[in-house]
Write a protein that holds these residues in place. Sequence first.
Motif, PDB file in Angstrom:
ATOM      1  N   PRO A  96       0.803  -1.122   0.121  1.00  0.00           N
ATOM      2  CA  PRO A  96       0.058   0.098  -0.077  1.00  0.00           C
ATOM      3  C   PRO A  96       0.694   1.409   0.189  1.00  0.00           C
ATOM      4  O   PRO A  96       0.573   2.255  -0.614  1.00  0.00           O
ATOM      5  CB  PRO A  96      -1.059  -0.045   1.294  1.00  0.00           C
ATOM      6  N   ALA A  97       2.085   1.177   0.741  1.00  0.00           N
ATOM      7  CA  ALA A  97       2.734   2.427   0.626  1.00  0.00           C
ATOM      8  C   ALA A  97       3.150   2.738  -0.716  1.00  0.00           C
ATOM      9  O   ALA A  97       3.431   4.130  -1.134  1.00  0.00           O
ATOM     10  CB  ALA A  97       3.891   2.171   1.567  1.00  0.00           C
ATOM     11  N   ALA A  98       3.682   1.828  -1.395  1.00  0.00           N
ATOM     12  CA  ALA A  98       4.262   1.895  -2.714  1.00  0.00           C
ATOM     13  C   ALA A  98       3.248   2.397  -3.736  1.00  0.00           C
ATOM     14  O   ALA A  98       3.522   3.343  -4.518  1.00  0.00           O
ATOM     15  CB  ALA A  98       4.978   0.624  -3.611  1.00  0.00           C
ATOM     16  N   LEU A  99       2.153   1.759  -3.629  1.00  0.00           N
ATOM     17  CA  LEU A  99       0.831   2.027  -4.478  1.00  0.00           C
ATOM     18  C   LEU A  99       0.364   3.658  -4.176  1.00  0.00           C
ATOM     19  O   LEU A  99       0.090   4.381  -5.031  1.00  0.00           O
ATOM     20  CB  LEU A  99      -0.235   1.025  -4.402  1.00  0.00           C
ATOM     21  N   ALA A 100       0.416   3.798  -2.696  1.00  0.00           N
ATOM     22  CA  ALA A 100      -0.140   5.307  -2.730  1.00  0.00           C
ATOM     23  C   ALA A 100       0.738   6.429  -3.101  1.00  0.00           C
ATOM     24  O   ALA A 100       0.534   7.440  -3.571  1.00  0.00           O
ATOM     25  CB  ALA A 100      -0.308   5.244  -0.941  1.00  0.00           C
ATOM     26  N   LEU A 101       2.084   6.104  -2.568  1.00  0.00           N
ATOM     27  CA  LEU A 101       3.099   6.943  -3.056  1.00  0.00           C
ATOM     28  C   LEU A 101       3.183   7.267  -4.757  1.00  0.00           C
ATOM     29  O   LEU A 101       3.203   8.405  -4.930  1.00  0.00           O
ATOM     30  CB  LEU A 101       4.540   6.577  -2.737  1.00  0.00           C
ATOM     31  N   CYS A 102       2.996   6.324  -5.363  1.00  0.00           N
ATOM     32  CA  CYS A 102       2.917   6.410  -6.903  1.00  0.00           C
ATOM     33  C   CYS A 102       1.755   7.127  -7.320  1.00  0.00           C
ATOM     34  O   CYS A 102       1.862   8.159  -8.256  1.00  0.00           O
ATOM     35  CB  CYS A 102       2.833   5.223  -7.544  1.00  0.00           C
ATOM     36  N   ALA A 103       0.647   6.996  -6.769  1.00  0.00           N
ATOM     37  CA  ALA A 103      -0.856   7.518  -7.072  1.00  0.00           C
ATOM     38  C   ALA A 103      -0.816   9.014  -6.610  1.00  0.00           C
ATOM     39  O   ALA A 103      -1.615   9.789  -7.269  1.00  0.00           O
ATOM     40  CB  ALA A 103      -1.862   6.733  -6.549  1.00  0.00           C
ATOM     41  N   THR A 104      -0.109   9.124  -5.626  1.00  0.00           N
ATOM     42  CA  THR A 104      -0.270  10.750  -4.931  1.00  0.00           C
ATOM     43  C   THR A 104       0.852  11.170  -5.029  1.00  0.00           C
ATOM     44  O   THR A 104       1.313  12.330  -4.094  1.00  0.00           O
ATOM     45  CB  THR A 104      -0.832  10.484  -3.480  1.00  0.00           C
ATOM     46  N   ALA A 105       1.854  11.173  -5.829  1.00  0.00           N
ATOM     47  CA  ALA A 105       3.206  11.820  -5.912  1.00  0.00           C
ATOM     48  C   ALA A 105       3.131  13.170  -5.914  1.00  0.00           C
ATOM     49  O   ALA A 105       3.889  13.994  -5.157  1.00  0.00           O
ATOM     50  CB  ALA A 105       4.099  11.200  -7.041  1.00  0.00           C
ATOM     51  N   GLY A 106       2.248  13.871  -6.927  1.00  0.00           N
ATOM     52  CA  GLY A 106       2.016  15.079  -6.944  1.00  0.00           C
ATOM     53  C   GLY A 106       1.724  15.872  -5.742  1.00  0.00           C
ATOM     54  O   GLY A 106       2.294  16.717  -5.432  1.00  0.00           O
ATOM     55  N   PRO A 107       0.532  15.512  -5.207  1.00  0.00           N
ATOM     56  CA  PRO A 107      -0.143  16.213  -4.202  1.00  0.00           C
ATOM     57  C   PRO A 107       1.156  15.803  -3.063  1.00  0.00           C
ATOM     58  O   PRO A 107       1.100  16.964  -2.304  1.00  0.00           O
ATOM     59  CB  PRO A 107      -1.445  15.557  -3.850  1.00  0.00           C
ATOM     60  N   LEU A 108       1.608  14.961  -2.846  1.00  0.00           N
ATOM     61  CA  LEU A 108       2.558  14.709  -1.669  1.00  0.00           C
ATOM     62  C   LEU A 108       3.739  15.477  -1.713  1.00  0.00           C
ATOM     63  O   LEU A 108       4.203  16.086  -0.792  1.00  0.00           O
ATOM     64  CB  LEU A 108       3.013  13.269  -1.707  1.00  0.00           C
ATOM     65  N   VAL A 109       4.280  15.700  -2.973  1.00  0.00           N
ATOM     66  CA  VAL A 109       5.536  16.324  -2.831  1.00  0.00           C
ATOM     67  C   VAL A 109       5.249  17.935  -2.846  1.00  0.00           C
ATOM     68  O   VAL A 109       5.762  18.690  -2.230  1.00  0.00           O
ATOM     69  CB  VAL A 109       6.283  16.063  -4.261  1.00  0.00           C
ATOM     70  N   GLY A 110       4.135  18.310  -3.451  1.00  0.00           N
ATOM     71  CA  GLY A 110       3.558  19.710  -3.333  1.00  0.00           C
ATOM     72  C   GLY A 110       3.364  20.213  -1.989  1.00  0.00           C
ATOM     73  O   GLY A 110       3.807  21.259  -1.633  1.00  0.00           O
ATOM     74  N   ALA A 111       2.589  19.167  -1.276  1.00  0.00           N
ATOM     75  CA  ALA A 111       2.375  19.683   0.262  1.00  0.00           C
ATOM     76  C   ALA A 111       3.574  19.658   1.122  1.00  0.00           C
ATOM     77  O   ALA A 111       3.628  20.682   2.079  1.00  0.00           O
ATOM     78  CB  ALA A 111       1.509  18.646   0.776  1.00  0.00           C
TER      79      ALA A 111
END
Length: 519
Positions: free
Chosen positions: A318-333
């Motif tokens: 789940p960590a890998a899948l979530a990081l891939c799917a939310t990379a943009g919002p995560l890095v931006g925040a």
Amino acid sequence: MNLLKSTGTIGGLTMVSRILGFGREMLTSRILGASNATDAFVVAFRLPNTFRRLFGEGAFSAGFVPLFSQRLHGEGGAEDARRFSEEVLAVFLPTLIIFTLVFQLIMPAFVAALSGYSGEKLALTTFLTRITFPYLLLISLVSLFSGILNSLTRFTAAAFAPALLNLAMMLALIVVPTGGEASATALSIAVTAGGVIQLALLLVATKRAGISLKLRRPRITPGVRQFVRVVVPATLGAGVYQISAFIDTFFLTRLGTGAPSYFNFADRLNQLPLGVIGAALGTAILPQISRHVGRGEPDKAATIQAQAAELAMLLCLPAALALCATAGPLVGALFQGGRFSAADTAVTAQVLAIIVLGLPAYVLVKVLTPGFYSRQDTKTPVKIAALVLVVNVVLNFLLIPWFGIAGLSAVVAITSWLNCIILYTILHRRGHFRIPGWLASRVARQLVAGAAMVAALYGVRMLLGGWFTGGLGHRLVGLAALIGAGLAVYFPLVWVLGGVDRDAFKALLRRRKPVEDAG
């Protein structure tokens, strides 16, 4: 010690360090941005860290922990284990001192050859690397004392020590927030200062555990010879991995200003589950597997590995899948703001979305390699690492000219899977570890739950839309919604589908007293 409890102790404290690491990187991105000074510091910090992994954590633990454990649980007991530790320290310490001094002398030429920098950027990178390089000596000694504590199943101090480094670096940025060379220099000083503090903590913890080491005159004793026979192949294997890291640095520094910084910020997010899950599991299972192998109980050793693989995939998928799917919002925040622009965020998110695809494999490598190290077979992982290195170099030359930093990120993911597959294949053929049916079934169910989680994450991204491109407050709220949705979908679903050993987790929740002292 129960595997879940051991991993929870190490992983929980590692999580504290990783959170502090995020705080450090958030300050770094806003104060330094993706600039020449940031690139110089990234290279300066990467060099001692790379050699640390060569001399310290991986190779040293692979050789030291099984041999220390054998003596600790053998006829000689704690006294024999303490004497062995002193003999190793007597040879290890002067070796590290000589190595550090030699590199201080050749630093300008080495940094120039590795980075391709010239002029002011080369001068700054060399200066910062000379400041950070003593961290190698300090953290390698930390690895020795960590190995002692881990063998005693006292994981707390060793797992918490990295947090002290992050605290020191955060303090440096707070004290010197001007950016540029000044902040980069303050960060470099904090690296070495953090190493001193970490070593002090481990010295105190080891003494409290009942083992105080005295400095001896260097001698090649039978114990040292045995240690060298085991650790040299492991060091060569780690050397292959670190050559790969140097190759990545070589290419990154030639992709233009900002590339090392983008990769560094993306890898910081990738390292969160890797450190919390992978390193914790690897640390927890090596002494246990070594003990069962030493007692002639290969089936129990294989069971420990299977349980570790189940736990690794339960948390890592789940960590890998979530990081891939939310990379943009995560890095931006986390990183956007100050001197780190929206364009910087886009490139960093692209890198993150690619490298996390190899995260499950990288974590599984941490579970598989103890199967070799516990049998004092460090040569096989060396050969595998050498093969993977060749593939790494070839793919970098093939993909980077076409895809730039995205190509390099893809190579990291591909070679992680290649390494994992080869390690497992050899263990399987030797009869040391084979994926049992129950493990394959649970991982399949975890994948189903992970797919449902990804669908939910994309649904939240569509619903919130502009929240992820607004101000910092909006971005943080959007990120919180993504995290909440992911947790709300994955873990209940994986429980319902039977993707986890429910009885083991219920027993862990019911346990009120620890099985053993965690340190």
